[in-house]
Scaffold this motif. Structure first.
Motif, short mmCIF file in Angstrom:
data_model
loop_
_atom_site.label_atom_id
_atom_site.label_comp_id
_atom_site.label_asym_id
_atom_site.label_seq_id
_atom_site.Cartn_x
_atom_site.Cartn_y
_atom_site.Cartn_z
N ILE A 29 3.48 -3.86 -6.89
CA ILE A 29 2.90 -2.71 -7.58
C ILE A 29 3.42 -2.59 -9.01
CG2 ILE A 29 2.57 -0.21 -7.50
CD1 ILE A 29 0.94 -1.88 -5.49
N ASP A 30 4.60 -3.11 -9.30
CA ASP A 30 5.03 -3.22 -10.70
C ASP A 30 4.02 -4.08 -11.48
OD1 ASP A 30 7.28 -1.67 -10.34
OD2 ASP A 30 8.67 -3.35 -10.16
N LYS A 31 3.59 -5.18 -10.86
CA LYS A 31 2.59 -6.05 -11.50
C LYS A 31 1.25 -5.32 -11.63
CE LYS A 31 4.77 -10.08 -11.95
NZ LYS A 31 4.98 -10.76 -13.26
N VAL A 32 0.86 -4.61 -10.57
CA VAL A 32 -0.39 -3.87 -10.60
C VAL A 32 -0.36 -2.81 -11.70
CG1 VAL A 32 -1.80 -2.21 -9.31
CG2 VAL A 32 -0.96 -4.28 -8.18
N ALA A 33 0.78 -2.15 -11.84
CA ALA A 33 0.91 -1.13 -12.90
C ALA A 33 0.67 -1.75 -14.26
CB ALA A 33 2.29 -0.48 -12.83
N ALA A 61 0.83 -1.21 0.00
CA ALA A 61 0.00 0.00 0.00
C ALA A 61 0.86 1.25 0.00
CB ALA A 61 -0.93 -0.01 1.21
N LEU A 62 1.95 1.25 0.78
CA LEU A 62 2.82 2.42 0.82
C LEU A 62 3.48 2.66 -0.54
CD1 LEU A 62 4.25 4.72 2.22
CD2 LEU A 62 5.88 3.07 3.16
N ASP A 63 3.91 1.59 -1.19
CA ASP A 63 4.52 1.74 -2.51
C ASP A 63 3.52 2.30 -3.51
OD1 ASP A 63 5.40 0.67 -5.33
OD2 ASP A 63 7.18 0.57 -4.08
N ALA A 64 2.29 1.79 -3.43
CA ALA A 64 1.26 2.24 -4.38
C ALA A 64 0.94 3.72 -4.21
CB ALA A 64 -0.01 1.40 -4.20
N VAL A 65 0.67 4.13 -2.98
CA VAL A 65 0.27 5.52 -2.78
C VAL A 65 1.43 6.47 -3.04
CG1 VAL A 65 0.77 5.66 -0.28
CG2 VAL A 65 -1.07 7.04 -1.27
#
Length: 561
Positions: free
Chosen positions: A404-408, A52-56
């Motif tokens: 988050i690389d995958k989420v991106a 979550a911290l990486d995403a935000v």
């Protein structure tokens, strides 16, 4: 959700803020129901927290929900080590060690108030030791490798110790066959407070975070995961998101099965336990690694204030992941290891507290869990949900980055770059460890738990001096910390406070039970609880403590209650 303006994505949560980060549960619930998020992270352990911290921090609209409490699973029941993993060098996994040591360095830089250097001592014995003199020579070669691939960043290289030097660190060690020792350096952290601080840092940057939010189903559209239905305080809330992350640890297969009815279980839980005994029994000033009779695994004895934490085991687990405790057999196993190495008498009556946790390993279902890889696994399922499991506390920041690389990719926004490598956690920016240690007393206690955020707890005491009083007999935690936990750390219950915000249940289980009514009263005033709700929370906590003790001391009737 927060009483301060959200920061621009990518900026650090600076220590210059004049007001505390206060979290409002009702407002957060409304935000979860009303807003559309880029990513929803399910699971509030350390992996989900850093995800979550990486995403935000990349600028994504982020939500994080946790079924129980932040770090209530594995992330409050680890060995509390931020380390490279010396054992992985023995297994030949040098790359994992190199990367882990780099992440250890980043933790020490970004959270200096929470991650502290810790010396590890290996006694060299003629017999019945971790090493005899012949094996010690080969092991020292492993320590040189450890130092060279990244251990040096901690500021000290390993050392060879004489018998007198070993006994200066561990005066109660059996000296009959002692030939010297080897010492190297790693780090430790209060795992629950570290996880909570990561969550709060994400909230400071604009993430919507909430505990007590149980996901019962996934939302889908066109065969793609687009959110979740969550049960929050008796209400069903639909949380809409363009991408979903499963970071639920040993519960991973449950959520994966919601997304894919054909899912086959992948997680193999491995149980680890720790027990806590009084420091005056062993009088060590570091972590001492000792043999366990008849077992390949080494145990560790780590000083933690006025106590010593003994652990850990590593065995397959086939019970419920919702009810994991140290058993009588496991306690005796660790006590026997300590009695073998130290010239002391330790009995079950000396055990002040205990924890049992599960590692969410993935891989071969055969063989010993001790030999299984601690590498992480990240997959994208048929609905586009990103699932992460495995790994270790030390590499959680990097795991969050990779997730988050995958989420991106799922979002079609691959140009987003991670910003967490140099991102200080709340309380870390501007923290002066030497000055805090020199201050002593309450200032040092609060500084080492909250960093520069400690001033907000001091402010509470300045407003009401009675809050400076200890809340748990024999421990340094203050009544102000309970108030702060309710206002700024999303503590909802007596258990949230005593088990994870203060760690009193681990280090003084019985004293924490005696403190439960006062903690309940403080929470009641802060959260607007009724007398009946307070009484129920206190009763639930005492019942849970009795159950833990029944399992620990082998009371089958009490354990089943």
């Amino acid at each position: 959700m927060i009483t301060m303006p959200a920061r621009k994505p990518g900026r650090s949560a600076r220590a210059t803020r004049r007001t505390a980060l206060l979290l409002d549960r009702r407002r957060t619930t409304r935000q979860l129901a009303d807003e559309q998020f880029d990513v929803l992270v399910v699971g509030g352990g350390i992996t989900g927290a850093y995800t979550a911290l990486d995403a935000v921090s990349r600028g994504l609209r982020t939500a994080l929900v946790e079924r129980d409490d932040f770090a209530s699973g594995t992330s409050s029941k680890s060995s509390k080590m931020v380390h490279g993993g010396l054992r992985y060098i023995e297994q030949g996994n040098v790359n994992l060690v190199r990367h882990s040591l780099l992440e250890r360095h980043r933790f020490r830089r970004n959270a200096p108030h929470l991650v502290h250097r810790l010396p590890f001592l290996f006694p060299v014995l003629e017999k019945e030791g971790v090493f005899d003199p012949r094996l010690a020579k080969g092991f020292e070669g492993l320590l040189w490798t450890y130092d060279l691939v990244g251990g040096w960043r901690i500021g000290k290289l390993h050392q060879r110790l004489t018998v007198d030097q070993v006994l200066a660190h561990a005066p109660t060690l059996r000296a009959d066959h002692l030939k010297g020792g080897l010492m190297y350096f790693d780090s430790r952290a209060d795992d629950a407070r570290l996880t909570l601080t990561i969550v709060r840092t994400a909230a400071a940057l604009g993430a919507t975070v909430l505990n007590g939010a149980r996901v019962d189903a996934l939302l889908t559209s066109g065969g793609r995961a687009c959110g979740a239905k969550a049960h929050i305080d008796g209400e069903e809330v639909e949380i809409r998101a363009h991408a979903v992350v499963n970071a639920t640890g040993v519960w991973t297969d449950r959520l994966d099965s919601m997304a894919d009815t054909g899912h086959r279980d992948q997680v193999r839980p491995a149980k680890g336990v720790h027990i806590v005994v009084p420091w005056h029994k062993l009088r060590i000033d570091c972590t001492v690694t000792v043999p366990i009779p008849g077992r390949a695994r080494r145990a560790t004895c780590t000083r933690w204030g006025d106590t010593v934490v003994l652990g850990t085991t590593d065995n397959d687990y086939h019970g419920s992941p919702d009810d994991v405790h140290c058993t009588r057999q496991e306690m005796e196993f660790l006590l026997e290891g300590a009695r073998t190495a130290f010239d002391v008498e330790l009995t079950p009556d000396d055990v002040l507290g205990s924890i049992g946790g599960l590692r969410p390993l993935v891989g071969n279902k055969e063989g010993a869990t001790l030999d299984m890889s601690r590498d992480h696994h990240i997959t994208v399922g048929p609905t586009g949900m990103v699932t992460v499991t495995g790994g270790k506390l030390t590499t959680s920041r990097h795991m969050g980055e990779l997730v988050i690389d995958k989420v991106a990719g799922v979002l079609g926004r691959k140009g987003l770059k991670s910003r967490t490598t140099h991102l200080p956690l709340l309380g870390g920016a501007g923290y002066d460890a030497e000055a805090v240690a020199a201050s002593g007393g309450l200032a040092a206690h609060l500084g080492e738990r909250y960093g520069t955020e400690a001033r907000f707890v001091h402010d509470l005491i300045a407003e009401d001096p009675s809050l400076a009083e200890p809340v748990v007999a024999g421990l340094p935690y203050t009544r102000a910390e309970v108030v702060y936990a309710a206002r700024a750390e999303l503590a909802r219950s007596v258990d949230d406070v005593l088990s994870r915000r203060l760690r009193a249940r681990l280090f003084a289980r019985d004293a924490s039970a005696e403190a439960a009514p006062e903690v309940g009263a403080l929470l009641g005033r802060e959260l607007g609880l009724t007398d009946e709700q307070i009484d129920q929370q206190v009763s639930d906590y005492l019942t849970s403590v009795r159950h833990e003790k029944a399992v620990l001391f082998g009371d089958a009737e009490g354990a089943a209650a």
